[in-house]
Design a protein around this motif. Structure first.
Motif, mmCIF file in Angstrom:
data_model
loop_
_atom_site.group_PDB
_atom_site.id
_atom_site.type_symbol
_atom_site.label_atom_id
_atom_site.label_comp_id
_atom_site.label_asym_id
_atom_site.label_seq_id
_atom_site.Cartn_x
_atom_site.Cartn_y
_atom_site.Cartn_z
ATOM 1 N N ASP A 200 -27.869 -16.566 -24.485
ATOM 2 C CA ASP A 200 -27.780 -14.891 -23.772
ATOM 3 C C ASP A 200 -28.024 -14.996 -22.439
ATOM 4 O O ASP A 200 -28.233 -14.196 -22.053
ATOM 5 C CB ASP A 200 -28.769 -14.050 -24.462
ATOM 6 C CG ASP A 200 -28.691 -13.535 -25.773
ATOM 7 O OD1 ASP A 200 -27.772 -13.890 -26.315
ATOM 8 O OD2 ASP A 200 -29.505 -13.800 -26.637
ATOM 9 N N THR A 201 -27.706 -16.215 -21.997
ATOM 10 C CA THR A 201 -28.404 -17.079 -20.528
ATOM 11 C C THR A 201 -26.809 -16.940 -20.576
ATOM 12 O O THR A 201 -25.863 -17.235 -20.198
ATOM 13 C CB THR A 201 -28.789 -18.527 -20.787
ATOM 14 O OG1 THR A 201 -30.167 -17.866 -21.266
ATOM 15 C CG2 THR A 201 -29.056 -18.412 -18.967
ATOM 16 N N THR A 202 -26.753 -16.314 -18.519
ATOM 17 C CA THR A 202 -25.553 -16.580 -17.934
ATOM 18 C C THR A 202 -26.230 -17.258 -16.730
ATOM 19 O O THR A 202 -26.865 -16.904 -15.990
ATOM 20 C CB THR A 202 -25.085 -14.931 -17.266
ATOM 21 O OG1 THR A 202 -24.547 -14.351 -18.554
ATOM 22 C CG2 THR A 202 -23.914 -15.362 -16.020
ATOM 23 N N ARG A 274 -20.847 -15.471 -31.278
ATOM 24 C CA ARG A 274 -19.885 -16.061 -30.538
ATOM 25 C C ARG A 274 -18.545 -16.425 -30.649
ATOM 26 O O ARG A 274 -18.335 -16.384 -29.263
ATOM 27 C CB ARG A 274 -20.839 -16.765 -29.448
ATOM 28 C CG ARG A 274 -22.324 -16.880 -29.174
ATOM 29 C CD ARG A 274 -22.911 -17.496 -28.748
ATOM 30 N NE ARG A 274 -23.693 -18.724 -29.933
ATOM 31 C CZ ARG A 274 -24.444 -20.054 -28.929
ATOM 32 N NH1 ARG A 274 -23.893 -20.106 -27.649
ATOM 33 N NH2 ARG A 274 -24.623 -20.926 -29.835
ATOM 34 N N GLU A 289 -11.510 -15.248 -16.106
ATOM 35 C CA GLU A 289 -12.238 -14.435 -17.169
ATOM 36 C C GLU A 289 -12.551 -16.351 -18.805
ATOM 37 O O GLU A 289 -13.892 -15.775 -18.887
ATOM 38 C CB GLU A 289 -11.489 -13.737 -18.374
ATOM 39 C CG GLU A 289 -11.515 -12.890 -17.856
ATOM 40 C CD GLU A 289 -11.080 -11.279 -17.998
ATOM 41 O OE1 GLU A 289 -12.056 -10.223 -17.141
ATOM 42 O OE2 GLU A 289 -9.632 -11.876 -18.640
ATOM 43 N N TRP A 293 -15.757 -18.529 -18.945
ATOM 44 C CA TRP A 293 -16.426 -18.391 -20.943
ATOM 45 C C TRP A 293 -16.095 -19.746 -20.699
ATOM 46 O O TRP A 293 -17.190 -19.987 -21.486
ATOM 47 C CB TRP A 293 -14.927 -17.880 -20.967
ATOM 48 C CG TRP A 293 -15.688 -17.867 -22.615
ATOM 49 C CD1 TRP A 293 -16.813 -16.799 -24.037
ATOM 50 C CD2 TRP A 293 -16.080 -18.777 -23.758
ATOM 51 N NE1 TRP A 293 -17.232 -17.232 -24.777
ATOM 52 C CE2 TRP A 293 -17.038 -18.141 -24.934
ATOM 53 C CE3 TRP A 293 -15.736 -20.231 -23.832
ATOM 54 C CZ2 TRP A 293 -16.649 -18.987 -26.080
ATOM 55 C CZ3 TRP A 293 -15.441 -21.047 -25.205
ATOM 56 C CH2 TRP A 293 -16.219 -20.243 -26.088
ATOM 57 N N GLN A 296 -19.616 -21.083 -19.296
ATOM 58 C CA GLN A 296 -20.631 -20.891 -19.689
ATOM 59 C C GLN A 296 -20.868 -21.885 -21.359
ATOM 60 O O GLN A 296 -22.407 -22.135 -21.384
ATOM 61 C CB GLN A 296 -20.714 -19.233 -19.150
ATOM 62 C CG GLN A 296 -20.482 -18.236 -18.987
ATOM 63 C CD GLN A 296 -22.289 -18.357 -17.699
ATOM 64 O OE1 GLN A 296 -22.907 -18.423 -18.168
ATOM 65 N NE2 GLN A 296 -22.011 -18.570 -16.662
ATOM 66 N N GLN A 300 -24.581 -23.819 -21.449
ATOM 67 C CA GLN A 300 -25.499 -23.347 -22.782
ATOM 68 C C GLN A 300 -25.625 -24.511 -23.515
ATOM 69 O O GLN A 300 -26.553 -24.936 -24.238
ATOM 70 C CB GLN A 300 -24.798 -22.283 -23.450
ATOM 71 C CG GLN A 300 -24.916 -20.933 -22.758
ATOM 72 C CD GLN A 300 -23.713 -19.742 -23.581
ATOM 73 O OE1 GLN A 300 -23.203 -20.728 -24.806
ATOM 74 N NE2 GLN A 300 -23.373 -18.784 -22.905
#
Length: 530
Positions: A200-202, A274, A289, A293, A296, A300
């Motif tokens: 849930d971290t950006t 996810r 986009e 993604w 990220q 992560q």
């Protein structure tokens, strides 16, 4: 467990902890932009208790050559290991054997990655991973054979280290332990309990994530861009469709295949939602986009593997404190080089640009190093060997090219300390297509020459252009500095006895055949081939 005798030994113990591909930016002691999002509290303890080096660099940003430089205190052209795939001569001068010859008990636990086994180093004990190692259920090679052990590799290395430290209780000899982690090397598989740590971290996107490499030919030729070159399955854990658990393209499928059915079930569950969301939306996303993604997902997983490394460091520090050993034990944390976390759009290393050239270095030694020390002088990984030897009271051989960092750690600022660094990367053509290059960096400027199939110079004013986006090689404002640094390269090549360029500039890579595990242990190797 028996506690160590309270009489402090005159010669310090040494625990040299090295991870693989740990970026400076991913250690919160360096106060980066993600420090509050992905803290490393235990590694940070070393900075609080001892010294943080803010200008620590490598001689060659590649795993094997960096390890060889660390062991020998010499550049690759002197220790014989310039690129991965060569055989390292372990019989040459290396600091662990010198310490053993002067009464130290020595060991290596974890990743070795230069040769299959540590031949010639003469460790008293060694348990090492096979080549790159695996994140789950790894093979450990010992002098007696090979054993596959179930569990998460970082945690297994940690427990083996604590077990070995237990065995040293009551031993009157000081010890030197090399504790080498696989993490956070590719393919960034977190421990089961950390797979969701950052879901849930950006993370902030580097300003140059979509770099177009204008004016930088070598950078435009590389194949290590996250959104173009990372393997969607192997690296990014992307699945083939909604509800599916099979990874997409996977260049090394045996890594995922090592998981037990129970581990695989837990792994799939951690990523399913996810991945399903990504698969459901992929067709509607723009290229930008999708690139974001992928960035990220990469961060992560990369940062989640570091959580286990940080926990490992904490376990070692806790052990030393609980057994009264902290005061007289040198604890070092570093990486074999830096790493890209999306800067220039990249993962991996190799280039002389700051993110991979610069490596973290933190050293705790309460008996000698004041808490909160910050070292700003230019140091390189060839300096580790003479530092350990001086602290141990062992004469530093003349062939060692590095300089002892003991004066810097004592708070001194030697007037004759180096003011520039030499770098040389040889591994091309090879994975990631980073051209061969050498260069010099001082406290403000950097000059690089890319050669072998191209002939390009790059110059950067690191004060004005810290992200190294503007190649100023043709900027008339810097004509004098460029001329000075070209002369500085010549001076450093003479100082370090670099062979004339005509002898090696166009030479093919020299790979050396190495035995397989089956050949090395024909009777005891009982594990199915990967």
């Amino acid at each position: 467990m028996v506690k160590q005798n309270n009489n402090v030994k005159k010669r310090p113990n040494i625990i040299y902890i090295m991870s693989d591909d740990h970026a400076l930016r991913a250690i919160s002691a360096y106060q980066s932009d993600i420090a509050h999002l992905a803290p490393t509290p235990n590694i940070d303890r070393l900075a609080r208790n001892g010294a943080r080096f803010d200008n620590s660099f490598v001689t060659n940003s590649l795993c094997g050559p960096s390890r060889a430089a660390m062991l020998t205190g010499k550049f690759g052209h002197k220790n014989g290991f310039n690129h991965n795939g060569q055989l390292f001569d372990g019989h040459q001068v290396v600091w662990p054997r010198l310490l053993k010859n002067h009464g130290y008990t020595t060991a290596c636990i974890g990743k070795w990655h230069i040769n299959l086994t540590p031949d010639g180093i003469d460790f008293d004990h060694w348990e090492i991973l096979n080549d790159q190692g695996e994140y789950y259920n790894p093979d450990f090679i010992t002098a007696n054979g090979v054993k596959r052990e179930e569990g998460y590799t970082t945690e297994l290395i940690t427990q083996k280290t604590l077990n070995w430290l237990d065995e040293q209780q009551g031993n009157d000899n000081p010890f030197a332990l090399l504790m080498h982690h696989k993490a956070p090397h590719r393919n960034w598989m977190p421990a089961p309990q950390h797979t969701r740590a950052f879901e849930d971290t950006t993370f902030p996107i580097p300003e140059n994530y979509f770099d177009t490499y204008e004016g930088r030919v070598a950078a435009s030729l590389q194949t290590m861009t996250i959104y173009r070159d990372a393997q969607e399955g192997h690296d990014l854990k992307m699945t083939t469709g909604v509800g599916e658990t099979e990874w997409r393209e996977d260049i090394w499928p045996f890594l995922l295949a090592r998981l037990t059915p129970e581990q695989r079930k837990e792994w799939d569950l951690a990523y399913q939602a996810r991945n399903d969301e990504m698969n459901a939306n992929e067709a509607n996303w723009t290229d930008e986009e999708m690139a974001i993604w992928k960035y990220q997902r990469y961060l992560q997983d990369y940062l989640a593997t570091i959580i286990s490394v940080d926990e490992s460091v904490g376990a070692v520090l806790d052990y030393l404190e609980a057994h009264g050993m902290a005061e007289n034990t040198i604890v070092v944390y570093t990486s074999d080089q830096g790493f890209y976390m999306g800067e220039h759009g990249w993962f991996d290393k190799r280039f002389m640009y700051e993110e991979s050239f610069r490596a973290p270095l933190l050293i705790q030694y309460p008996a000698q190093i004041a808490p909160g020390t910050v070292v700003n002088q230019l140091v390189q990984n060839i300096d580790y060997a003479p530092t350990f030897l001086e602290y141990a009271g062992v004469t530093i051989p003349e062939e060692i090219q590095g300089e002892s960092m003991v004066p810097l750690l004592s708070g001194d600022s030697p007037e004759d300390w180096r003011t520039s660094l030499y770098y040389h990367f040889y591994e091309y053509p090879a994975m990631h297509d980073v051209c061969r290059h050498y260069g010099v960096r001082d406290t403000r400027y950097k000059l690089m020459h890319f050669y072998y199939q191209i002939d390009e110079w790059e110059f950067y004013d690191l004060q004005e252009d810290p992200a190294e986006m503007n190649n100023a090689i043709n900027d008339p404002r810097y004509t004098g500095e460029i001329k000075r640094l070209k002369e500085e390269i010549k001076k450093l090549e003479k100082q370090y006895d670099v062979p004339p360029m005509a002898e090696w500039a166009s030479a093919p890579l020299n790979y050396s055949p190495a035995p397989t595990l089956q050949e090395l242990y024909p009777e005891s190797y009982l594990i199915a081939e990967h």
